[in-house]
Structure formats: C-alpha cells, structure tokens
Write a protein that holds these residues in place. Sequence first.
Motif, mmCIF file in Angstrom:
data_model
loop_
_atom_site.group_PDB
_atom_site.id
_atom_site.type_symbol
_atom_site.label_atom_id
_atom_site.label_comp_id
_atom_site.label_asym_id
_atom_site.label_seq_id
_atom_site.Cartn_x
_atom_site.Cartn_y
_atom_site.Cartn_z
ATOM 1 N N CYS A 204 57.122 36.972 45.170
ATOM 2 C CA CYS A 204 55.842 36.683 45.824
ATOM 3 C C CYS A 204 56.106 36.148 47.235
ATOM 4 C CB CYS A 204 55.068 35.656 45.006
ATOM 5 S SG CYS A 204 53.612 35.012 45.861
ATOM 6 N N TYR B 141 54.325 34.346 48.996
ATOM 7 C CA TYR B 141 53.738 33.011 49.201
ATOM 8 C C TYR B 141 54.524 31.919 48.476
ATOM 9 C CZ TYR B 141 49.983 36.158 50.532
ATOM 10 O OH TYR B 141 49.270 37.168 51.109
ATOM 11 N N CYS B 142 54.865 32.178 47.208
ATOM 12 C CA CYS B 142 55.518 31.096 46.451
ATOM 13 C C CYS B 142 56.949 31.451 46.022
ATOM 14 C CB CYS B 142 54.673 30.703 45.234
ATOM 15 S SG CYS B 142 54.700 31.944 43.925
ATOM 16 N N CYS C 127 49.822 37.336 42.469
ATOM 17 C CA CYS C 127 50.966 36.621 41.902
ATOM 18 C C CYS C 127 50.530 35.845 40.656
ATOM 19 C CB CYS C 127 51.515 35.663 42.964
ATOM 20 S SG CYS C 127 52.765 34.540 42.339
ATOM 21 N N CYS D 14 51.180 31.708 41.803
ATOM 22 C CA CYS D 14 50.255 30.975 42.682
ATOM 23 C C CYS D 14 48.864 31.600 42.723
ATOM 24 C CB CYS D 14 50.836 30.869 44.092
ATOM 25 S SG CYS D 14 50.920 32.458 44.954
HETATM 26 ZN ZN LIG Z 1 53.012 33.417 44.350
#
Ligand SMILES: [Zn+2]
Length: 327
Positions: free
Chosen positions: A170, A172-173, A190, A193
């Motif tokens: 992911c 983002y995370c 995801c 997150c």
């Molecule tokens: Zn994520």
Amino acid sequence: MMQQHKAHVSFFPMPQSDELLDSVVYRYHQLAGHASPRQTFNELFGKFCQVVPKLMTNHTSHLLAKVPPHLFKERQDILAKHLLLPALHRIFGENHIKQAILNTESGARFGTDRIYYCCHTLLLQHSLQCCPLCIQEEQNEMGFAYWHRSHQLHGVATCHKHGCDLIQNCPYCGRQARHPRSMELPESHCLGCGKRWLPTYSFSESVNRLANLAYVTCNSGKMEGTDLVLFAKVVSAITGGNTAAACNDMEASYGSAYFKSIYQKEKDVRGDWLKDAFHREKFNRGEFGPWTLRFRRYSDLLMAVDNLFGSWADFDRYAVNYRKTAA
Ligand SMILES: [Zn+2]
Ligand SMILES: [Zn+2]
C-alpha cells in the motif's frame, strides 16, 4: 458413481483467464465461508501448512479429485493455465521442468514446492501484486477481483493491459497487498488503512514491454524446458560478446527507477550484470540447478529478450538460425 460424486466439493469457482491457482482457492475459501484456511486446505489438498502458501504447486492430484470434473479436463490444464510453469519453461532445463511437472502431482510438503522454493527469488516478487484498474474492471463486471499470474513474475512492474504500476505494498501505509497469512483477494482499497488505491504511472513505456513478455510466456501453454546454454550463446552472439554495452542500453531504456523498484537493495546493476547473469561457470558446464538459479532473476531474462530480440518469437527464430549455423 454416487460415491465418487460425494467426494467432490459441492461447488468450486470458475477459474478466470490468467488467474493464479492460489487465487481460485482463496475465492473458494471465501465463498465456502470457512472460518480457517486449515479447513479449506485439508478439503482441497488433503494437507495443511502453518503459513498460507503463495504458490499451490503440488498436491494437484488431490485437488483434481475434489473439484467438479468439467472445470479442468486434466492436470495439464491447471499447470498450463493457472501455475507459473509456462514461465519457467524459459529458464528451466529439460530435466528440471520435467521434475517440476512431476512434483505438482503430490509431494511431501504442501505449498510452495521445493523446486519453486529454490527459485523463489528468481521468479517472484516479494509478495503478490495487483493492478488497481484490473481490480476496478473485474469488480464491476463480476463482483470480485483476482490475482493474475502474469502480474507476479520478477521484473514485472506494470500491468500489461493498463500500463499502470502494480501494487505490492500500500502506498499509504506500506501493508502488503496480500497479507502473507491471509487468503485475501485484491481489493480496490487497502485492507490495512482503508485508503482507496489509484493508478500511478512511474515507469517508461519500455518497462511495459517486459510486462507484455511476461504475459505472453505465462499464456504460451508451453512447458518443455529451454536449452539455457543455447540462450547464453545466443545472447553472446547477438551482443558480439559486448554484454556491458547491452547493460548500459538497458539502464537507459528502462530507467534507474525501474531497477531500484525491482531489485531494491539486493543487487548492484552497474557494470556487466548480463554477463554475470547468463555466463556462470556452472551454467556453462551444463550443471544448471536450482541453486545456480538464485543468482539470476526472471527480470534478467525479460530484459535480455526485450532489448536484444524484441519478442519471444524473434528470440526463438534467432536461436533456430544460430543452432543451424553452429551445427
Ligand atoms: Zn494502506
Ligand atoms: Zn490492469
């Protein structure tokens, strides 16, 4: 007859085009509503291992006896359409591919077969990858998305169909697209997150040619071993022995971002890595085994074929001519 029918599971999902066998099993697991992977694996493969295997390459005989007979005409169907064996035919010698095919039948350990395990780093990315646009299309059309076989080969960074970056973690995370202990299917967001994944385009167009080569080889249906000694000789002949120049060309063509993304910190691609990849001493002596495979990656093969020959078909033509002239 009745007895035999009873042995089948009452339903099994229809495998999709280029779908990894693992993915079909994950879908069965979800549809069956099983609480634990143990139940699913015991049922389909007659075995269970603690970690959810990434490549269900063996115990296919048990699986075949369990699924409705019209789904796969024979074992060969699973191997050619839903495993990575057709990709391996480009990198395994004749004896290894025969052994690999034989091993898919049963085997002592369930899950990632030893022959795959030895070349895990050669063949695969760290974890399963998915394309956010494929996911969108599949969910709209069928209500679910699946793991594609040709997205998983090492060196494949984009979707052959959409050209966007594949997602392994992911953005983002950092969570893996498929958690290693889970039987998750790819989702549009995801599962860690919850953020929605959007398509990104980080690589040059030439990188997508590699994704196409991977797709073509996965779907070639071919499973006879290639003569890798011949491959090395042909590479040497077409480069005039100057593999260092070919490496420079490749770096310029695919870009450093690509090399960084596929090799991470493991490999220094400066210098003559092509020679290193295809001209190992053991390999030249014909003692090509899974242990020597560790030094090479599928991406090396994809880049060599794309950069030096343009396509598998052109490589094959060149190899045939080379063999004739050499004879
Ligand atoms: Zn994520
Ligand atoms: Zn796609």
